[in-house]
Design a protein around this motif. Structure first.
Motif, mmCIF file in Angstrom:
data_model
loop_
_atom_site.group_PDB
_atom_site.id
_atom_site.type_symbol
_atom_site.label_atom_id
_atom_site.label_comp_id
_atom_site.label_asym_id
_atom_site.label_seq_id
_atom_site.Cartn_x
_atom_site.Cartn_y
_atom_site.Cartn_z
ATOM 1 N N UNK A 97 -19.739 -53.413 -34.106
ATOM 2 C CA UNK A 97 -20.394 -53.955 -35.292
ATOM 3 C C UNK A 97 -19.682 -53.445 -36.541
ATOM 4 N N UNK A 98 -19.754 -54.199 -37.617
ATOM 5 C CA UNK A 98 -19.208 -53.722 -38.883
ATOM 6 C C UNK A 98 -20.055 -54.238 -40.040
ATOM 7 N N UNK A 99 -19.977 -53.506 -41.168
ATOM 8 C CA UNK A 99 -20.665 -53.931 -42.389
ATOM 9 C C UNK A 99 -19.941 -55.135 -42.965
ATOM 10 N N UNK A 100 -20.658 -56.220 -43.102
ATOM 11 C CA UNK A 100 -20.049 -57.437 -43.629
ATOM 12 C C UNK A 100 -19.920 -57.349 -45.150
ATOM 13 N N UNK A 101 -18.870 -57.945 -45.674
ATOM 14 C CA UNK A 101 -18.739 -58.055 -47.126
ATOM 15 C C UNK A 101 -19.872 -58.921 -47.663
ATOM 16 N N UNK A 102 -20.243 -58.742 -48.924
ATOM 17 C CA UNK A 102 -21.299 -59.595 -49.489
ATOM 18 C C UNK A 102 -20.940 -61.073 -49.345
ATOM 19 N N UNK A 200 -21.938 -66.076 -42.990
ATOM 20 C CA UNK A 200 -22.321 -66.979 -44.069
ATOM 21 C C UNK A 200 -23.507 -67.831 -43.697
ATOM 22 N N UNK A 201 -23.552 -68.268 -42.430
ATOM 23 C CA UNK A 201 -24.685 -69.074 -41.976
ATOM 24 C C UNK A 201 -25.971 -68.263 -42.016
ATOM 25 N N UNK A 202 -25.933 -67.014 -41.556
ATOM 26 C CA UNK A 202 -27.130 -66.172 -41.591
ATOM 27 C C UNK A 202 -27.627 -66.002 -43.020
ATOM 28 N N UNK A 203 -26.684 -65.799 -43.953
ATOM 29 C CA UNK A 203 -27.070 -65.645 -45.365
ATOM 30 C C UNK A 203 -27.644 -66.943 -45.918
ATOM 31 N N UNK A 204 -27.025 -68.069 -45.584
ATOM 32 C CA UNK A 204 -27.494 -69.358 -46.089
ATOM 33 C C UNK A 204 -28.876 -69.704 -45.546
ATOM 34 N N UNK A 206 -31.057 -67.454 -44.587
ATOM 35 C CA UNK A 206 -31.996 -66.427 -45.021
ATOM 36 C C UNK A 206 -32.783 -65.809 -43.878
ATOM 37 N N UNK A 207 -32.130 -65.671 -42.731
ATOM 38 C CA UNK A 207 -32.800 -65.116 -41.550
ATOM 39 C C UNK A 207 -32.243 -63.730 -41.240
ATOM 40 N N UNK A 208 -33.032 -62.856 -40.600
ATOM 41 C CA UNK A 208 -32.585 -61.478 -40.371
ATOM 42 C C UNK A 208 -31.624 -61.322 -39.210
ATOM 43 N N UNK A 209 -31.593 -62.302 -38.310
ATOM 44 C CA UNK A 209 -30.763 -62.131 -37.107
ATOM 45 C C UNK A 209 -30.469 -63.486 -36.486
ATOM 46 N N UNK A 210 -29.203 -63.725 -36.122
ATOM 47 C CA UNK A 210 -28.838 -64.933 -35.389
ATOM 48 C C UNK A 210 -27.728 -64.609 -34.403
ATOM 49 N N UNK A 211 -27.578 -65.493 -33.422
ATOM 50 C CA UNK A 211 -26.399 -65.480 -32.559
ATOM 51 C C UNK A 211 -25.782 -66.874 -32.617
ATOM 52 N N UNK A 212 -24.462 -66.909 -32.546
ATOM 53 C CA UNK A 212 -23.735 -68.174 -32.689
ATOM 54 C C UNK A 212 -22.766 -68.320 -31.527
ATOM 55 N N UNK A 213 -22.887 -69.403 -30.778
ATOM 56 C CA UNK A 213 -21.995 -69.692 -29.651
ATOM 57 C C UNK A 213 -20.858 -70.599 -30.114
ATOM 58 N N UNK A 214 -19.640 -70.219 -29.748
ATOM 59 C CA UNK A 214 -18.459 -70.998 -30.109
ATOM 60 C C UNK A 214 -17.491 -71.003 -28.926
ATOM 61 N N UNK A 228 -29.393 -58.165 -40.039
ATOM 62 C CA UNK A 228 -29.590 -57.449 -41.292
ATOM 63 C C UNK A 228 -30.311 -56.140 -40.978
ATOM 64 N N UNK A 229 -29.683 -55.024 -41.366
ATOM 65 C CA UNK A 229 -30.239 -53.703 -41.119
ATOM 66 C C UNK A 229 -30.214 -52.911 -42.420
ATOM 67 N N UNK A 230 -31.376 -52.434 -42.843
ATOM 68 C CA UNK A 230 -31.431 -51.678 -44.087
ATOM 69 C C UNK A 230 -30.975 -52.476 -45.286
ATOM 70 N N UNK A 231 -31.211 -53.779 -45.241
ATOM 71 C CA UNK A 231 -30.809 -54.642 -46.345
ATOM 72 C C UNK A 231 -29.338 -55.011 -46.349
#
Length: 243
Positions: A97-102, A200-204, A206-214, A228-231
């Motif tokens: 895991x890594x901290x995503x850029x804004x 970007x999809x998670x931010x758009x 506005x949900x705390x958690x998603x998984x994306x299959x590709x 989203x953890x600790x904001x």
């Protein structure tokens, strides 16, 4: 070679990770290459495709973290520097895991030429532009597998609009999405796993958690995880070192 963002232990996006090697572009055998330089407690990472350097690469970061854990013989937390930005990453077992850029979001403006190249109408609803470093379109569709882009036209339209590419997606279950990413402008006709677009999809949404299959259409099933953890937005997935 690291397979990043596996799905149930298989598939993933093959990513070359090289240590202390002059950055000279993409390495044969993978669409993306991560160059890692260890210095003290910080790992500097640069990413390349066949067309040049990227300011960030999500699945490349997952691959680099997995490589670091193997190289240093430990999991836990790591400090990374990517495009001058210091961020934290974690490896817990087979997941990184890594901290995503804004994530920045905006109205896409007139992208009718891009939509036409994807075989979509100019009034297609719900399109959003998102960026964690470079802009791309997030486009809801009824079935991502049915999108059949004209890649030369898409590259031209994306170049003209200043876009890295297009991420088409649809829901398959609560909190789970199927998606495809087309990025011919950076030499990647279709990406197996695109972590930054998934963020970007998670931010758009506005949900705390998603998984994306590709990756299914490419024979490399991949799954990206965003939470989203600790904001703070974090992104990652399962990975393994192949060679």
């Amino acid at each position: 070679m690291v397979d990043a963002c596996l799905r149930d232990g298989r598939g993933g996006s093959p990513t070359v990770v090289l240590q202390d090697t002059p950055a000279r572009g993409a390495h044969p055998g993978a669409s993306h290459t991560a160059y890692v330089t260890l210095g003290g407690d910080i790992a500097d990472i640069r990413f390349f495709t066949s067309t040049g350097e990227l300011p960030a690469c999500g699945h490349g970061t997952v691959a680099a973290l997995t490589w670091l854990a193997d190289r240093l013989g430990r999991g836990g937390e790591f400090t990374l520097r990517i495009s001058g930005r210091i961020l934290r990453g974690w490896v817990d077992g087979s997941r990184a895991w890594f901290e995503q850029a804004p994530v920045r979001l905006r109205d896409p403006g007139d992208v009718s030429a891009v939509l036409a190249a994807l075989g979509l109408g100019p009034a297609h609803p719900g399109v959003v532009a998102a960026s964690t470093g470079r802009w791309r379109l997030l486009i809801p569709v009824t079935s991502a597998s049915r999108v059949d882009p004209d890649l030369p036209a898409l590259r031209s339209a994306c170049d003209a609009a200043g876009l890295l590419g297009c991420f088409v997606y649809h829901p398959v279950a609560p909190g789970r999405y199927a998606a495809r990413m087309f990025a011919p402008s950076i030499g990647v006709p279709e990406d197996i796993a695109n972590v930054n677009s998934s963020s970007g999809l998670a931010a758009a949404l506005g949900v705390p958690e998603i998984s994306v299959d590709m990756g299914d259409r490419l024979g490399h099933p991949a799954t990206i995880l965003v939470r989203t953890t600790g904001g703070r937005l974090q992104a990652g997935g399962e990975a393994r070192i192949r060679t």
